[in-house]
Design an enzyme around this catalytic site. Structure first.
Site, PDB file in Angstrom:
ATOM      1  N   GLU A 226      -3.540 -10.454  -5.996  1.00  0.00           N
ATOM      2  CA  GLU A 226      -2.180 -10.739  -6.474  1.00  0.00           C
ATOM      3  C   GLU A 226      -1.161 -10.614  -5.341  1.00  0.00           C
ATOM      4  O   GLU A 226      -0.217 -11.395  -5.240  1.00  0.00           O
ATOM      5  CB  GLU A 226      -1.833  -9.801  -7.632  1.00  0.00           C
ATOM      6  CG  GLU A 226      -2.635 -10.140  -8.882  1.00  0.00           C
ATOM      7  CD  GLU A 226      -2.541  -9.085  -9.972  1.00  0.00           C
ATOM      8  OE1 GLU A 226      -2.774  -7.899  -9.675  1.00  0.00           O
ATOM      9  OE2 GLU A 226      -2.235  -9.436 -11.119  1.00  0.00           O
TER      10      GLU A 226
ATOM     11  N   GLU B 147     -10.276  -7.045 -12.904  1.00  0.00           N
ATOM     12  CA  GLU B 147      -9.727  -6.029 -13.824  1.00  0.00           C
ATOM     13  C   GLU B 147     -10.466  -5.982 -15.157  1.00  0.00           C
ATOM     14  O   GLU B 147     -10.591  -4.938 -15.778  1.00  0.00           O
ATOM     15  CB  GLU B 147      -8.237  -6.293 -14.077  1.00  0.00           C
ATOM     16  CG  GLU B 147      -7.326  -6.061 -12.877  1.00  0.00           C
ATOM     17  CD  GLU B 147      -7.090  -7.311 -12.047  1.00  0.00           C
ATOM     18  OE1 GLU B 147      -7.916  -8.249 -12.095  1.00  0.00           O
ATOM     19  OE2 GLU B 147      -6.069  -7.344 -11.335  1.00  0.00           O
TER      20      GLU B 147
ATOM     21  N   ALA C  27      -5.405  -2.351  -7.001  1.00  0.00           N
ATOM     22  CA  ALA C  27      -4.600  -1.153  -7.217  1.00  0.00           C
ATOM     23  C   ALA C  27      -5.537   0.048  -7.162  1.00  0.00           C
ATOM     24  O   ALA C  27      -6.737  -0.080  -7.446  1.00  0.00           O
ATOM     25  CB  ALA C  27      -3.924  -1.238  -8.570  1.00  0.00           C
TER      26      ALA C  27
ATOM     27  N   GLY D 197      -5.070  -6.300  -7.651  1.00  0.00           N
ATOM     28  CA  GLY D 197      -3.752  -6.259  -7.023  1.00  0.00           C
ATOM     29  C   GLY D 197      -3.766  -6.813  -5.600  1.00  0.00           C
ATOM     30  O   GLY D 197      -2.753  -7.320  -5.111  1.00  0.00           O
TER      31      GLY D 197
HETATM   32  C1  HXC Z   1      -9.597   3.119  -5.589  1.00  0.00           C
HETATM   33  C2  HXC Z   1     -11.293   2.174  -4.408  1.00  0.00           C
HETATM   34  C3  HXC Z   1     -10.957   0.891  -4.902  1.00  0.00           C
HETATM   35  C4  HXC Z   1      -9.846   0.802  -5.784  1.00  0.00           C
HETATM   36  C5  HXC Z   1     -12.654   0.680  -3.601  1.00  0.00           C
HETATM   37  N1  HXC Z   1     -12.352   2.001  -3.609  1.00  0.00           N
HETATM   38  N2  HXC Z   1     -11.839   0.003  -4.388  1.00  0.00           N
HETATM   39  N3  HXC Z   1     -10.614   3.277  -4.756  1.00  0.00           N
HETATM   40  N4  HXC Z   1      -9.198   1.938  -6.105  1.00  0.00           N
HETATM   41  N5  HXC Z   1      -9.428  -0.345  -6.271  1.00  0.00           N
HETATM   42  C6  HXC Z   1     -13.012   3.075  -2.877  1.00  0.00           C
HETATM   43  C7  HXC Z   1     -14.343   3.474  -3.510  1.00  0.00           C
HETATM   44  O1  HXC Z   1     -14.127   4.375  -4.556  1.00  0.00           O
HETATM   45  C8  HXC Z   1     -15.025   4.111  -2.327  1.00  0.00           C
HETATM   46  O2  HXC Z   1     -14.499   5.393  -2.138  1.00  0.00           O
HETATM   47  C9  HXC Z   1     -14.572   3.273  -1.156  1.00  0.00           C
HETATM   48  O3  HXC Z   1     -13.376   2.625  -1.572  1.00  0.00           O
HETATM   49  C10 HXC Z   1     -15.568   2.197  -0.748  1.00  0.00           C
HETATM   50  O4  HXC Z   1     -15.872   1.448  -1.912  1.00  0.00           O
HETATM   51  P1  HXC Z   1     -17.384   1.133  -2.393  1.00  0.00           P
HETATM   52  O5  HXC Z   1     -17.295   0.808  -3.828  1.00  0.00           O
HETATM   53  O6  HXC Z   1     -18.302   2.242  -1.975  1.00  0.00           O
HETATM   54  O7  HXC Z   1     -17.681  -0.152  -1.514  1.00  0.00           O
HETATM   55  P2  HXC Z   1     -18.680  -1.352  -1.853  1.00  0.00           P
HETATM   56  O8  HXC Z   1     -19.944  -0.851  -2.460  1.00  0.00           O
HETATM   57  O9  HXC Z   1     -18.729  -2.172  -0.597  1.00  0.00           O
HETATM   58  O10 HXC Z   1     -17.935  -2.186  -3.003  1.00  0.00           O
HETATM   59  C11 HXC Z   1     -16.752  -2.830  -2.688  1.00  0.00           C
HETATM   60  C12 HXC Z   1     -16.064  -3.288  -4.011  1.00  0.00           C
HETATM   61  C13 HXC Z   1     -15.908  -2.079  -4.965  1.00  0.00           C
HETATM   62  C14 HXC Z   1     -16.892  -4.385  -4.682  1.00  0.00           C
HETATM   63  C15 HXC Z   1     -14.701  -3.874  -3.618  1.00  0.00           C
HETATM   64  O11 HXC Z   1     -15.340  -0.979  -4.236  1.00  0.00           O
HETATM   65  C16 HXC Z   1     -15.071  -2.345  -6.147  1.00  0.00           C
HETATM   66  O12 HXC Z   1     -15.489  -2.968  -7.112  1.00  0.00           O
HETATM   67  N6  HXC Z   1     -13.791  -1.845  -6.112  1.00  0.00           N
HETATM   68  C17 HXC Z   1     -12.894  -1.980  -7.244  1.00  0.00           C
HETATM   69  C18 HXC Z   1     -12.323  -3.371  -7.313  1.00  0.00           C
HETATM   70  C19 HXC Z   1     -11.396  -3.524  -8.502  1.00  0.00           C
HETATM   71  O13 HXC Z   1     -11.822  -3.321  -9.679  1.00  0.00           O
HETATM   72  N7  HXC Z   1     -10.121  -3.869  -8.229  1.00  0.00           N
HETATM   73  C20 HXC Z   1      -9.133  -4.023  -9.284  1.00  0.00           C
HETATM   74  C21 HXC Z   1      -8.403  -2.721  -9.518  1.00  0.00           C
HETATM   75  S1  HXC Z   1      -7.260  -2.849 -10.828  1.00  0.00           S
HETATM   76  P3  HXC Z   1     -15.478   6.685  -2.027  1.00  0.00           P
HETATM   77  O14 HXC Z   1     -14.553   7.842  -2.018  1.00  0.00           O
HETATM   78  O15 HXC Z   1     -16.411   6.640  -3.176  1.00  0.00           O
HETATM   79  O16 HXC Z   1     -16.185   6.463  -0.714  1.00  0.00           O
HETATM   80  C22 HXC Z   1      -5.975  -3.690 -10.184  1.00  0.00           C
HETATM   81  C23 HXC Z   1      -4.847  -3.930 -11.152  1.00  0.00           C
HETATM   82  C24 HXC Z   1      -3.678  -4.509 -10.467  1.00  0.00           C
HETATM   83  O17 HXC Z   1      -5.932  -4.079  -9.072  1.00  0.00           O
HETATM   84  C25 HXC Z   1      -2.459  -4.321 -11.270  1.00  0.00           C
HETATM   85  C26 HXC Z   1      -1.225  -4.360 -10.401  1.00  0.00           C
HETATM   86  C27 HXC Z   1      -0.943  -3.201  -9.538  1.00  0.00           C
END
Ligand code: HXC
Length: 257
Positions: free
Chosen positions: A111, A131, A65, A108
């Site tokens: 999921e 998460e 998400a 997400g």
């Molecule tokens: C918003 C995101 C994002 C996310 C990545 N980006 N994941 N933006 N929401 N979930 C953005 C980063 O901010 C960045 O933008 C760009 O994408 C590239 O990401 P990087 O982090 O620079 O890439 P990398 O170093 O290759 O790392 C990849 C990654 C990391 C390991 C996937 O991005 C990461 O940990 N993302 C979050 C994963 C996460 O926690 N997902 C769960 C979310 S909560 P900029 O602008 O800085 O270039 C969830 C709850 C679900 O899903 C509930 C139901 C809806």
């Protein structure tokens, strides 16, 4: 509806919905979710479509998400956004949905892949429920679907540590159907979509419905449900044609009714 966060296309009796927010690794924001559900519901009623592929790009299926969209939200705002109502609508799609996953399928994103019926992964796929590392927990079915797919022990490990697993591990654990080299994952999903699309559509629909029933009923209730769908198919022209074609040693021609 004009889409800004997904791309859609149709070919050979199947449709493809591709997430199109590559700059943020296809993070799922409200707009993307609205468009995804709209496209799925549209294809679900399109007679030229018999299976749907949902995919991202090589680097990311979806990294979860959109964290920026929810970072400052209050519990009340989250509740009133009622975003999961849209997720529930995906469960109601009658046609088979294949997730073609490469790169990150996190939170997400994982999921969403699990909400689909079949998952084809590339060798670079990474599944995870991270998460916990940002102070929350799965909210779109992760604790339920992952546990049903891989069992309690592995689900606990993934949900409590936030660790990612590879496509290969995901296959060994029963989360995905097949893992192929990156250059083939979409082709593999298309081949599968074409194969399913070549089957009688009403039987496919009722069979999908019966398999999904296994997740929310007792064995007795599920068997009764299965039996009724089985009987119901004898009211279809495709059942008559399918069995007649077998006896006459020819290829069946499906009417979809
Ligand atoms: C918003 C995101 C994002 C996310 C990545 N980006 N994941 N933006 N929401 N979930 C953005 C980063 O901010 C960045 O933008 C760009 O994408 C590239 O990401 P990087 O982090 O620079 O890439 P990398 O170093 O290759 O790392 C990849 C990654 C990391 C390991 C996937 O991005 C990461 O940990 N993302 C979050 C994963 C996460 O926690 N997902 C769960 C979310 S909560 P900029 O602008 O800085 O270039 C969830 C709850 C679900 O899903 C509930 C139901 C809806």
């Amino acid at each position: 509806m004009t889409y800004t966060s997904i791309l859609t296309s149709k070919q050979d009796l199947y449709a493809i919905v591709q997430f199109n927010r590559p700059d943020v690794l296809n993070a799922i924001n409200i707009t993307l979710m609205k468009e995804l559900v709209d496209a799925l519901e549209h294809f679900d009623t399109d007679d030229e479509v018999r299976a749907i592929i949902v995919t991202g790009n090589e680097k990311a299926f979806a990294a979860g998400a959109d964290i920026k969209e929810m970072a400052n939200a209050s519990a009340m705002e989250m509740l009133l956004r009622d975003q999961f109502a849209r997720w529930d609508r995906i469960r109601k799609i009658k046609k088979p949905i294949i997730a073609a996953v490469s790169g990150f399928a996190l939170g997400g994103g994982c999921e969403l892949a699990m909400t689909c019926d079949i998952i084809i992964a590339s060798e670079s796929a990474r599944f995870g429920q991270p998460e916990i590392s940002i102070g929350v927990m799965p909210g779109a079915g992760g604790t339920q679907r992952l546990t049903r797919a891989v069992g309690k022990a592995k689900a606990m490990e993934m949900v409590l540590t936030g660790r990612m697993i590879s496509g290969e591990e995901a296959m060994r654990w029963g989360l995905v159907n097949k893992v192929v080299p990156v250059e083939y994952y979409l082709e593999e999903a298309k081949t599968l979509a074409k194969e399913i699309a070549s089957k009688p559509p009403v039987a496919v629909r009722l069979a999908k419905e019966a398999v999904l029933k296994a997740f929310d009923t007792t064995i007795e209730g599920g068997l009764e449900f299965e039996r009724k769908n089985f009987y119901l198919l004898f009211a279809s022209e495709d059942q008559k044609e399918g069995m007649k074609a077998f006896v006459e040693k020819r290829k069946a021609e499906w009417k979809g009714k």
